[in-house]
Write a protein that holds these residues in place. Structure first.
Motif, short mmCIF file in Angstrom:
data_model
loop_
_atom_site.label_atom_id
_atom_site.label_comp_id
_atom_site.label_asym_id
_atom_site.label_seq_id
_atom_site.Cartn_x
_atom_site.Cartn_y
_atom_site.Cartn_z
N ALA A 1 10.22 -2.48 -12.27
CA ALA A 1 10.97 -3.25 -11.29
C ALA A 1 12.45 -3.34 -11.63
N ALA A 2 12.78 -3.20 -12.90
CA ALA A 2 14.18 -3.33 -13.30
C ALA A 2 15.02 -2.14 -12.83
N ALA A 3 14.38 -1.03 -12.54
CA ALA A 3 15.13 0.15 -12.07
C ALA A 3 15.69 -0.12 -10.68
N PRO A 4 16.75 0.56 -10.33
CA PRO A 4 17.25 0.44 -8.96
C PRO A 4 16.13 0.74 -7.97
N ILE A 5 16.13 0.02 -6.88
CA ILE A 5 15.01 0.10 -5.95
C ILE A 5 14.81 1.51 -5.41
N PHE A 6 15.90 2.24 -5.20
CA PHE A 6 15.72 3.58 -4.64
C PHE A 6 15.09 4.51 -5.67
N GLU A 7 15.38 4.29 -6.97
CA GLU A 7 14.73 5.09 -8.01
C GLU A 7 13.25 4.75 -8.09
N PHE A 8 12.97 3.45 -8.02
CA PHE A 8 11.58 2.99 -8.04
C PHE A 8 10.78 3.64 -6.92
N LEU A 9 11.36 3.69 -5.73
CA LEU A 9 10.64 4.27 -4.60
C LEU A 9 10.53 5.79 -4.72
N ASP A 10 11.56 6.42 -5.26
CA ASP A 10 11.48 7.86 -5.49
C ASP A 10 10.26 8.18 -6.37
N ARG A 11 10.06 7.33 -7.36
CA ARG A 11 9.01 7.62 -8.34
C ARG A 11 7.63 7.18 -7.89
N SER B 1 6.49 6.05 -4.71
CA SER B 1 6.15 5.96 -3.30
C SER B 1 6.42 7.31 -2.63
N ALA B 2 5.77 7.55 -1.53
CA ALA B 2 6.02 8.79 -0.79
C ALA B 2 7.24 8.63 0.11
N ASN B 3 7.77 7.41 0.22
CA ASN B 3 8.86 7.16 1.15
C ASN B 3 10.18 6.92 0.41
N SER B 4 10.96 7.97 0.26
CA SER B 4 12.26 7.81 -0.38
C SER B 4 13.23 7.14 0.57
N LEU B 5 14.08 6.32 0.01
CA LEU B 5 15.09 5.65 0.82
C LEU B 5 16.15 6.64 1.27
N ASP C 1 0.81 -1.22 0.00
CA ASP C 1 0.00 0.00 0.00
C ASP C 1 0.84 1.28 0.00
N ARG C 2 2.14 1.12 0.00
CA ARG C 2 2.98 2.32 -0.12
C ARG C 2 3.27 2.66 -1.58
N ILE C 3 2.88 1.76 -2.47
CA ILE C 3 3.23 1.94 -3.88
C ILE C 3 2.01 2.45 -4.64
N ASP C 4 2.24 3.39 -5.57
CA ASP C 4 1.12 4.06 -6.22
C ASP C 4 0.71 3.43 -7.54
N LEU C 5 1.26 2.26 -7.84
CA LEU C 5 0.84 1.61 -9.08
C LEU C 5 1.08 0.12 -9.01
N GLU C 6 0.55 -0.59 -9.99
CA GLU C 6 0.85 -2.01 -10.13
C GLU C 6 2.05 -2.10 -11.07
N ASP D 1 13.40 5.42 5.46
CA ASP D 1 13.29 6.76 4.89
C ASP D 1 13.88 7.78 5.86
N ALA D 2 13.77 9.05 5.50
CA ALA D 2 14.42 10.09 6.30
C ALA D 2 13.86 10.16 7.71
N ALA D 3 12.63 9.67 7.90
CA ALA D 3 12.01 9.71 9.22
C ALA D 3 12.29 8.42 10.00
N ALA D 4 13.23 7.61 9.51
CA ALA D 4 13.63 6.38 10.18
C ALA D 4 12.51 5.34 10.20
N GLN D 5 11.59 5.43 9.24
CA GLN D 5 10.56 4.41 9.10
C GLN D 5 11.03 3.37 8.09
N PRO D 6 10.86 2.08 8.41
CA PRO D 6 11.30 1.05 7.46
C PRO D 6 10.47 1.09 6.19
N VAL D 7 11.12 0.93 5.07
CA VAL D 7 10.44 1.01 3.77
C VAL D 7 10.58 -0.29 3.01
#
Lengths: 244, 244
Positions: B162-172, B174-178, B151-156, B215-221
């Motif tokens: 998925a092939a992108a680096p995980i941090f790029e994927f999350l930047d794009r 999800s609201a929770n950047s690594l 539920d943190r991800i905004d698409l299917e 993420d920056a707030a120390a929440q696990p992503v």
DNA sequence: CAGTGGTCTAGACCACTTT
DNA sequence: AAGTGGTCTAGACCACTGA
């Protein structure tokens, strides 16, 4: 807290901030601005920044330009930083153990191909081989084997000599003091002998260091292999996105 | 070599010295005194010292008080420093590879006990699971599996996402950047499935990272497990006696 | 004792974040 | 616009090494 003479000012400030962090003295994990710390402690901002840089590097804090300096909520989870391990005894103490040492074997053998290449000696050169086990309450934690060219050592060592940390042994009984190690992190499946010594079933996975120690002149002095009980000692590290 | 505006002076000086070191410009590995470097390059000694500190930390040089600054003869053997790994693709490039990525699985599954604890969600929470293989010339080198609360991800996501680096994927998506990872270095014996994917016999030892990204707030992503082919990528580090 | 790196200061300006 | 950390300067003195 008084900042005066003794150890360097930077060290004093570092230690002081560490204590405050451990005591939870900073509400919401926010550390005061650098200028404020500087005037409060009576040192220059440069000194404060040096101290903060060390703490940042240790993972105790992090800094955000334009925003502030903050306590790292996971700072305490890093017990030993790989680059700073020097003695396994000290490393185990950092993990909360009070280790004892047992000399397993102490022998001479001719250099095989691998050791000869690592130590830059001819194959067949006599080597001193010392195998040690570090234990906590009779439970083995680390198994290490050191190989040194025998003609670099000024005595026939007994077990008491061999039980000392290898760098101390070399300081005392060799002209070649250890200056640094080059270490490979290697995963291993424990063979019957090593598994037996470490007290785990054969076939257990163990992390190992395969390393060569050099003196100040970059000459190889010692070849070492160390195996760690993964269930008893674990290496944890923190990787941050952009800044150091 | 002109030192002017652009990147920071320290970075320019660092890069300049790196080039000179690589070119063997310093006879006998001796680097000129800090004051000389400062006047030659037209910057303050502080700036030179900042640059030298970085190089020292990277292992490229070492300094001896009262004596001088010297090129580290083993500097080139450290290809990737563990603390600085951020993307496995980049790490593999540092090792001289030009890696390609293959998405092995892309699925949803309910959180088990371990993932639930790491991600601080309830057991059974739907997770997005992405398994990727990094290859060099069709030879597998790294196998990695990421678990994210769905539920943190905004698409299917499709395979291209998925092939992108995980941090790029999350930047794009999800609201929770690594912001950082906390990683355990764990030795593993490869099971049949993983061995097959990595192209080695089952029972082979492999180094693995077991890690949680925050993420920056120390929440696990994200929770990740990555296995490395020990014969193709090896982690090497240098441990110095006293100074950093 | 000359030369090197290590520590420290006081102050300036910049880049970025937050309000 | 105010406040934060980031960069940089010029200069002083100290600690250590090596001839």
């Amino acid at each position: 807290m008084v900042i005066g003479r003794g150890p360097s000012l930077t060290e004093q400030v570092t230690a002081h901030l560490k204590t405050q962090i451990a005591d939870g003295a900073f509400a919401e994990g926010r550390i005061p601005p650098e200028t404020e710390l500087a005037s409060d402690l009576g040192v220059s901002r440069t000194t404060v920044r040096d101290a903060l840089s060390r703490l940042e590097h240790e993972g105790a804090i992090y800094r955000r330009q334009g925003s502030g300096t903050f306590v790292n909520p996971h700072g305490l989870q890093i017990r030993s930083r790989l680059e700073e391990i020097w003695s396994y005894e000290q490393m185990l103490r950092d993990h909360g153990y009070t280790p004892s040492v047992r000399v397993v074997t102490l022998s001479r053998e001719p250099a095989g191909a691998g050791a000869a290449a690592d130590l830059r000696v001819d194959r067949g050169t006599p080597l001193l081989v010392m195998e040690k086990l570090f234990l906590e309450d009779d439970v083995p934690v680390v198994l290490t084997r050191n190989r040194i060219s025998a003609d670099r050592i000024d005595l026939e060592p007994g077990e008491a000599d061999a039980a000392a940390p290898i760098f101390e042994f070399l300081d005392r009984h060799s002209a070649n003091s250890l200056s640094y190690y080059l270490s490979d992190l290697v995963p291993a499946v424990l063979d019957e002998r090593r598994a037996g010594l470490l007290g785990v079933p054969p076939g257990t996975a163990a992390l190992s260091f395969e390393e060569v120690g050099y003196d100040a002149a970059a000459q190889p002095v010692v070849q070492s292999v160390s195996h760690f009980r993964d269930d008893l000692v674990r290496f944890r590290l923190m990787r941050r996105r952009s800044p150091a």
